[in-house]
Scaffold this motif. Structure first.
Motif, PDB file in Angstrom:
ATOM      1  N   GLY A 190      76.566  65.448  23.523  1.00  0.00           N
ATOM      2  CA  GLY A 190      75.226  65.325  22.977  1.00  0.00           C
ATOM      3  C   GLY A 190      75.130  65.581  21.487  1.00  0.00           C
ATOM      4  O   GLY A 190      74.028  65.615  20.948  1.00  0.00           O
ATOM      5  N   TRP A 191      76.256  65.767  20.821  1.00  0.00           N
ATOM      6  CA  TRP A 191      76.239  65.983  19.380  1.00  0.00           C
ATOM      7  C   TRP A 191      76.967  64.826  18.705  1.00  0.00           C
ATOM      8  O   TRP A 191      78.164  64.665  18.853  1.00  0.00           O
ATOM      9  CB  TRP A 191      76.894  67.306  19.006  1.00  0.00           C
ATOM     10  CG  TRP A 191      76.528  67.745  17.622  1.00  0.00           C
ATOM     11  CD1 TRP A 191      77.304  67.704  16.503  1.00  0.00           C
ATOM     12  CD2 TRP A 191      75.258  68.252  17.203  1.00  0.00           C
ATOM     13  NE1 TRP A 191      76.606  68.164  15.420  1.00  0.00           N
ATOM     14  CE2 TRP A 191      75.346  68.503  15.825  1.00  0.00           C
ATOM     15  CE3 TRP A 191      74.055  68.508  17.852  1.00  0.00           C
ATOM     16  CZ2 TRP A 191      74.271  69.004  15.083  1.00  0.00           C
ATOM     17  CZ3 TRP A 191      72.984  69.010  17.134  1.00  0.00           C
ATOM     18  CH2 TRP A 191      73.096  69.249  15.765  1.00  0.00           C
ATOM     19  N   GLY A 192      76.225  64.011  17.970  1.00  0.00           N
ATOM     20  CA  GLY A 192      76.785  62.805  17.381  1.00  0.00           C
ATOM     21  C   GLY A 192      77.442  63.048  16.039  1.00  0.00           C
ATOM     22  O   GLY A 192      77.560  64.182  15.563  1.00  0.00           O
ATOM     23  N   LYS A 193      77.868  61.953  15.439  1.00  0.00           N
ATOM     24  CA  LYS A 193      78.494  61.994  14.119  1.00  0.00           C
ATOM     25  C   LYS A 193      77.654  61.158  13.167  1.00  0.00           C
ATOM     26  O   LYS A 193      77.367  59.995  13.436  1.00  0.00           O
ATOM     27  CB  LYS A 193      79.926  61.460  14.174  1.00  0.00           C
ATOM     28  CG  LYS A 193      80.881  62.341  14.960  1.00  0.00           C
ATOM     29  CD  LYS A 193      82.311  61.807  14.908  1.00  0.00           C
ATOM     30  CE  LYS A 193      83.269  62.715  15.675  1.00  0.00           C
ATOM     31  NZ  LYS A 193      84.660  62.195  15.639  1.00  0.00           N
ATOM     32  N   SER A 194      77.273  61.751  12.064  1.00  0.00           N
ATOM     33  CA  SER A 194      76.480  61.058  11.054  1.00  0.00           C
ATOM     34  C   SER A 194      77.303  60.872   9.793  1.00  0.00           C
ATOM     35  O   SER A 194      78.246  61.625   9.526  1.00  0.00           O
ATOM     36  CB  SER A 194      75.211  61.845  10.736  1.00  0.00           C
ATOM     37  OG  SER A 194      74.378  61.969  11.867  1.00  0.00           O
ATOM     38  N   SER A 195      76.927  59.878   9.002  1.00  0.00           N
ATOM     39  CA  SER A 195      77.637  59.611   7.756  1.00  0.00           C
ATOM     40  C   SER A 195      77.351  60.717   6.750  1.00  0.00           C
ATOM     41  O   SER A 195      76.352  61.443   6.868  1.00  0.00           O
ATOM     42  CB  SER A 195      77.171  58.270   7.179  1.00  0.00           C
ATOM     43  OG  SER A 195      75.810  58.360   6.765  1.00  0.00           O
ATOM     44  N   PRO A 196      78.202  60.864   5.722  1.00  0.00           N
ATOM     45  CA  PRO A 196      77.939  61.884   4.692  1.00  0.00           C
ATOM     46  C   PRO A 196      76.575  61.696   4.032  1.00  0.00           C
ATOM     47  O   PRO A 196      75.910  62.682   3.695  1.00  0.00           O
ATOM     48  CB  PRO A 196      79.082  61.680   3.693  1.00  0.00           C
ATOM     49  CG  PRO A 196      80.190  61.097   4.511  1.00  0.00           C
ATOM     50  CD  PRO A 196      79.514  60.217   5.528  1.00  0.00           C
ATOM     51  N   GLU A 197      76.163  60.444   3.855  1.00  0.00           N
ATOM     52  CA  GLU A 197      74.856  60.189   3.237  1.00  0.00           C
ATOM     53  C   GLU A 197      73.725  60.694   4.137  1.00  0.00           C
ATOM     54  O   GLU A 197      72.761  61.304   3.661  1.00  0.00           O
ATOM     55  CB  GLU A 197      74.679  58.689   2.968  1.00  0.00           C
ATOM     56  CG  GLU A 197      75.590  58.120   1.900  1.00  0.00           C
ATOM     57  CD  GLU A 197      77.032  57.974   2.367  1.00  0.00           C
ATOM     58  OE1 GLU A 197      77.932  57.956   1.515  1.00  0.00           O
ATOM     59  OE2 GLU A 197      77.239  57.885   3.604  1.00  0.00           O
ATOM     60  N   GLU A 198      73.832  60.461   5.434  1.00  0.00           N
ATOM     61  CA  GLU A 198      72.810  60.938   6.367  1.00  0.00           C
ATOM     62  C   GLU A 198      72.801  62.464   6.424  1.00  0.00           C
ATOM     63  O   GLU A 198      71.742  63.084   6.493  1.00  0.00           O
ATOM     64  CB  GLU A 198      73.075  60.367   7.765  1.00  0.00           C
ATOM     65  CG  GLU A 198      72.654  58.925   7.942  1.00  0.00           C
ATOM     66  CD  GLU A 198      71.142  58.769   7.935  1.00  0.00           C
ATOM     67  OE1 GLU A 198      70.480  59.370   8.797  1.00  0.00           O
ATOM     68  OE2 GLU A 198      70.630  58.053   7.056  1.00  0.00           O
ATOM     69  N   ARG A 199      73.973  63.067   6.372  1.00  0.00           N
ATOM     70  CA  ARG A 199      74.052  64.527   6.452  1.00  0.00           C
ATOM     71  C   ARG A 199      73.469  65.219   5.220  1.00  0.00           C
ATOM     72  O   ARG A 199      73.274  66.432   5.230  1.00  0.00           O
ATOM     73  CB  ARG A 199      75.498  64.978   6.660  1.00  0.00           C
ATOM     74  CG  ARG A 199      76.101  64.552   7.993  1.00  0.00           C
ATOM     75  CD  ARG A 199      77.312  65.402   8.329  1.00  0.00           C
ATOM     76  NE  ARG A 199      78.342  65.354   7.320  1.00  0.00           N
ATOM     77  CZ  ARG A 199      79.337  64.483   7.276  1.00  0.00           C
ATOM     78  NH1 ARG A 199      79.447  63.558   8.225  1.00  0.00           N
ATOM     79  NH2 ARG A 199      80.243  64.534   6.303  1.00  0.00           N
ATOM     80  N   ALA A 200      73.192  64.438   4.170  1.00  0.00           N
ATOM     81  CA  ALA A 200      72.607  65.012   2.954  1.00  0.00           C
ATOM     82  C   ALA A 200      71.086  64.878   2.940  1.00  0.00           C
ATOM     83  O   ALA A 200      70.454  65.162   1.926  1.00  0.00           O
ATOM     84  CB  ALA A 200      73.206  64.341   1.722  1.00  0.00           C
ATOM     85  N   ARG A 201      70.495  64.463   4.054  1.00  0.00           N
ATOM     86  CA  ARG A 201      69.033  64.339   4.122  1.00  0.00           C
ATOM     87  C   ARG A 201      68.386  65.718   4.263  1.00  0.00           C
ATOM     88  O   ARG A 201      69.063  66.719   4.541  1.00  0.00           O
ATOM     89  CB  ARG A 201      68.629  63.450   5.299  1.00  0.00           C
ATOM     90  CG  ARG A 201      69.085  62.006   5.180  1.00  0.00           C
ATOM     91  CD  ARG A 201      68.713  61.203   6.412  1.00  0.00           C
ATOM     92  NE  ARG A 201      67.264  61.035   6.506  1.00  0.00           N
ATOM     93  CZ  ARG A 201      66.630  60.610   7.593  1.00  0.00           C
ATOM     94  NH1 ARG A 201      67.323  60.326   8.688  1.00  0.00           N
ATOM     95  NH2 ARG A 201      65.327  60.469   7.584  1.00  0.00           N
ATOM     96  N   ARG A 202      67.070  65.758   4.128  1.00  0.00           N
ATOM     97  CA  ARG A 202      66.352  67.021   4.256  1.00  0.00           C
ATOM     98  C   ARG A 202      66.480  67.578   5.663  1.00  0.00           C
ATOM     99  O   ARG A 202      66.611  66.835   6.650  1.00  0.00           O
ATOM    100  CB  ARG A 202      64.872  66.850   3.886  1.00  0.00           C
ATOM    101  CG  ARG A 202      64.643  66.542   2.417  1.00  0.00           C
ATOM    102  CD  ARG A 202      63.219  66.869   1.995  1.00  0.00           C
ATOM    103  NE  ARG A 202      62.959  68.312   1.977  1.00  0.00           N
ATOM    104  CZ  ARG A 202      61.806  68.850   1.600  1.00  0.00           C
ATOM    105  NH1 ARG A 202      60.801  68.071   1.213  1.00  0.00           N
ATOM    106  NH2 ARG A 202      61.644  70.168   1.606  1.00  0.00           N
ATOM    107  N   SER A 203      66.372  68.880   5.774  1.00  0.00           N
ATOM    108  CA  SER A 203      66.661  69.566   7.038  1.00  0.00           C
ATOM    109  C   SER A 203      65.657  69.252   8.133  1.00  0.00           C
ATOM    110  O   SER A 203      65.969  69.407   9.316  1.00  0.00           O
ATOM    111  CB  SER A 203      66.712  71.078   6.804  1.00  0.00           C
ATOM    112  OG  SER A 203      67.689  71.403   5.844  1.00  0.00           O
TER     113      SER A 203
END
Length: 820
Positions: A681-694
């Protein structure tokens, strides 16, 4: 008693496993603090402020609305002055020596002393009760259960005749207590405070410089106006609401499955705050958006409110689980919107507040038509609504029609072949094995003509399936409601298997509202309309609590605590308002302003009270250490989301992309191993997505992102009225040794090298300016230069690595982590 705790974690460098530990100085002011008496001692005892809290906390469990041990009840005057089972009068107004209550709380005989458990009442409280009885034992209705007073700002002895109304209320209390307000905060401090309060992000150095250079009288007002129009405002203030409604993207329990499209509700809240949607409309859309005559995709999404709670896909007792769901909705609605713990009357009459059990089930009846979230075999039909644009819906409807037409022609041919098969295969055709059976055996049971026709139809069906239409859009919502809900009953001791008296939808008696007329649903109705009636009542200007509760929450987020500290509980066990007339004035202003949050923000932020310094003085700290009277501003630590977002903004990586499905931050294998199915249930996001607001982080109830959890991200199982603000070792360790913070510090250093070249002084100045949101002082620059020099010269680190650690140091400074 005052408690100031200063925790310092190695103010310079230490060595641990080859990694340098830098300073994180955290200031926590808390503990059991004395509260200054707000009124002169000579004034009459105030029942609501002085007496009722004592009775509610120490007496009501045995002598309250739901109990009358010894014949004594203390929740109303008539009961309190009645004769007890012993024949003695409980309270004799004006005659404390004849009052059994006073005798029992002051006796030295442990067998008779009340309360029987816990510490005896203090001498000061006993004296207070004695004075109250001597003065006639005046009783008054609880402040929250009385209509708000049309309070005008009080006249002040202050020389400023043009005092802001909020300041007039605050200074009147300060004058009564011999206190002075703190001076105005420095401009840079005030700017940073406003940015974090409204957007959750720091100002840029350029924005700081522009404000410091603006000497216009309305310079700060212009900043407030600009921030209220920023899209970042909605992202900041939506998070406060999501705390209240226990937002998460998953269901909890063992499997903790996803709630499809929950993110649309989160985006709805962000948009609503950015659009300054009137708060009354905001409530109505969430409670009854599907029942509105002008229902839209947006109002359907709003009803995702009902689907945010916990859901067990395999309950031991399905009936109880169903009413646990409804109780969760009622609890959240009553606490978040009304500031009451009506849920405490589920199993019996409320022990403290005058809320009988029948009122709980009468309120629950408004929600009876909402079906359960789902069942194990169908986890979408009852919580997903198609909100596709009309043109997309039309295309899909036509495609579905053509597919059904082909399938209707194919099925008789299939059945003709199946009828010739063995009994065993015929049984297989009735279950999940049908498709495989038809693929393997149908041909041998059909003649050539039937097979050719079947193949032709099947080919056409496959061609239709291959057509790519614009995707349908669905929303987490209420759907398939029962327009004619079953008769509601009181459940004995809260057990849904033991029904008591029948009840109808109505509002709690404490509000004094008329019994609503519940219309009979039309033959073609999709819902009962009950929730619309409830929503309009809650969102009414005449409601005793709705405007007060939200006005208190807005104040709370600006000042660190509400005028009523217990923001989810305005009942008898809640905290009394420190400034009740101010609260009523704010609520009235809120309604008069069209329920506009932005207008109330501005009204508050332009007051001197908001713009005060957080600096303390000896007299204020002695007389009002908890700052109940708001004689200074309350310093606060950044929230978990503010801290993470600020790190990303300062190092230049913050991705301001808005809306859409949540992203998945990197989580270590060790943390994932704690799941029943590690990583599930825990996916993988791109570095750009991981830099979005919390606010866009995927919130999995069983796996909260560690950095957020460490800095007091709320429990998502229930409504959170106010987050904890703890100081604990894991925060310091994570901010020094954590993989995330070290990675971001390196990115910060890279930014400084790119912007400043190899000049170390320029790098230090730029780094401090970015992080601290103010012009930096020479001694701070020198300290940073000495640190880098020491890392290079004494520890043999490269210039690049030394700058990395300098950036780590900067991100751990108190001034970065706290808002002054």
């Amino acid at each position: 008693m005052r408690s100031d705790i200063l925790i310092r974690v190695n103010s310079l460098l230490g060595s641990c496993g080859g990694r340098f530990i830098l300073a994180l100085n955290l200031l926590c002011v808390g503990g059991n603090l004395a509260v200054a008496d707000e009124s002169p001692q000579e004034t009459a005892v105030d029942f609501g402020r002085d007496i009722r809290p004592i009775l509610a906390k120490r007496c009501f469990s045995c002598h309250g609305p739901d109990a009358s041990e010894g014949g004594l009840q203390l929740h109303d005057r008539a009961s309190a002055v009645s004769e007890l089972d012993s024949g003695e009068p409980g309270i004799v107004p004006g005659k404390p020596e004849q009052s059994e209550l006073l005798r029992r709380i002051s006796t030295d005989d442990e067998a008779e002393r009340m309360p029987p458990e816990g510490k005896p009442l203090s001498e000061s409280r006993i004296a207070l009760i004695r004075r109250w009885i001597s003065e006639g034992a005046a009783w008054e209705k609880h402040w929250a259960f009385r209509p708000p007073e049309a309070a005008a700002p009080p006249a002040n002895s202050a020389s400023d005749k043009d005092l802001h109304p909020i300041d007039a209320f605050i200074r009147a209390k300060l004058e009564q207590n011999g206190l002075q307000p703190a001076p105005r905060a420095r401009k840079a401090v005030l700017l940073r405070r406003a940015y974090y309060d409204l957007t959750g992000l720091p100002p840029t150095p350029e924005e700081v410089a522009a404000f410091l250079d603006d000497d216009a009288p309305n310079a700060f007002e212009k900043v407030v106006d600009r921030l209220l129009e920023s899209k970042r405002y909605g992202e900041r203030w939506a998070r406060h609401w999501l705390d209240l409604v226990r937002y998460a993207d998953t269901n909890s329990f063992e499997r903790d499955g996803n709630k499809p499209n929950a993110w649309r509700y989160r985006d709805y809240v962000i948009r609503s705050f950015n659009d300054d949607k009137p708060y009354d409309r905001f409530l109505i859309e969430q409670l009854a958006g599907d029942e509105l005559p002008d229902a839209t995709a947006e109002t359907i999404i709003a009803t995702g409110y009902y689907r945010l709670g916990l859901w067990d896909d395999e309950p031991v007792d399905p009936v109880k689980a169903r009413y646990d769901e409804l109780d969760d909705v009622l609890t959240t609605t009553s606490q978040a919107m009304l500031g009451l713990t009506i849920n405490c009357a589920r199993c019996h009459d409320h022990k403290i507040d005058p809320i009988p059990q029948a009122d709980y089930y009468s309120l629950l009846a408004f929600f009876e038509g909402v079906p359960s979230y789902g069942i194990r075999s169908d986890q979408t039909s009852f919580n997903q609504t198609d909100i596709s644009p009309p043109e997309v819906a039309t295309q899909h409807a036509e495609m579905d029609r053509q597919k059904r037409e082909l399938q209707d022609k194919m099925r008789p041919i299939e059945q003709a072949g199946i009828s010739k098969m063995s009994a065993e295969d015929q049984r297989k055709s009735e279950g999940r094995g049908r498709a495989k059976l038809l693929k393997e055996k149908l041909r041998e049971y059909l003649d050539d003509g039937a097979w050719d026709e079947y193949s032709r139809l099947k080919t056409k069906l496959e061609e239709l399936k291959a057509v790519r239409l614009p995707p349908r859009e669905s929303a987490l919502s209420v759907t398939r409601c029962n327009p004619r809900p079953p008769q509601s009953h009181v459940f004995m001791r809260g057990n849904p298997h033991v029904k008591g008296d029948a009840v109808t939808p109505r509002f709690p008696d404490i509000f004094g509202s008329p019994v609503p007329e519940i219309p009979v649903a039309a033959a073609n109705a999709k819902t009962s309309g009950r929730r619309t009636i409830l929503a309009k009542w809650i969102a009414s200007p005449e409601n005793l609590l709705s405007a007060r509760v939200m006005a208190n929450r807005i104040w709370q987020q600006h000042f660190g605590r509400g005028i009523v500290r217990s923001a989810n509980n305005f009942g008898l066990l809640g905290d009394a308002p420190t400034h009740p007339r101010l609260l009523d004035w704010l609520a009235a202003e809120f309604v008069r302003g069209g329920w506009s949050l932005k207008k109330l923000h501005k009204r508050i932020m332009l007051s001197d009270t908001y713009q005060m310094s957080s600096r303390g003085d000896a007299r204020g700290l002695e007389r009002d250490p908890r700052n109940d009277l708001f004689w200074r501003f309350n310093m606060r630590r950044l929230s978990a989301e503010e801290l993470r977002d600020s790190i990303l903004m300062v190092n230049g990586r913050l991705n301001l992309k808005m809306y859409g499905p949540g992203f998945y931050p990197l989580i270590s294998k060790e943390v994932l191993a704690g799941q029943s199915r590690p990583g599930h249930g825990w996916g993988k996001s791109s570095p750009e997505e991981r830099a979005r607001r919390s606010i866009y982080i995927h919130v999995k109830r069983s796996l909260i992102t560690p950095l957020l959890a460490s800095f007091d991200f709320p429990d998502t199982d229930s409504s959170c009225e106010a987050r904890f603000s703890t100081t604990q070792p894991t925060q310091a360790l994570g901010m020094l040794n954590g993989e995330f913070i070290n990675r971001q510090a390196a990115v910060f250093a890279k930014r400084l090298r790119e912007e400043c070249g190899d000049g170390v002084r320029s790098q230090v100045e730029r780094g401090l300016t970015l992080a601290l949101s103010r012009p930096v002082e020479a001694d701070q620059v020198e300290l940073g230069l000495k640190l880098i020099a020491k890392l290079r010269d004494e520890h043999g680190l490269s210039a690049e690595k030394s700058l990395d650690y300098f950036c780590l140091y900067v991100l751990n400074l108190n001034e970065f982590v706290f808002v002054d």
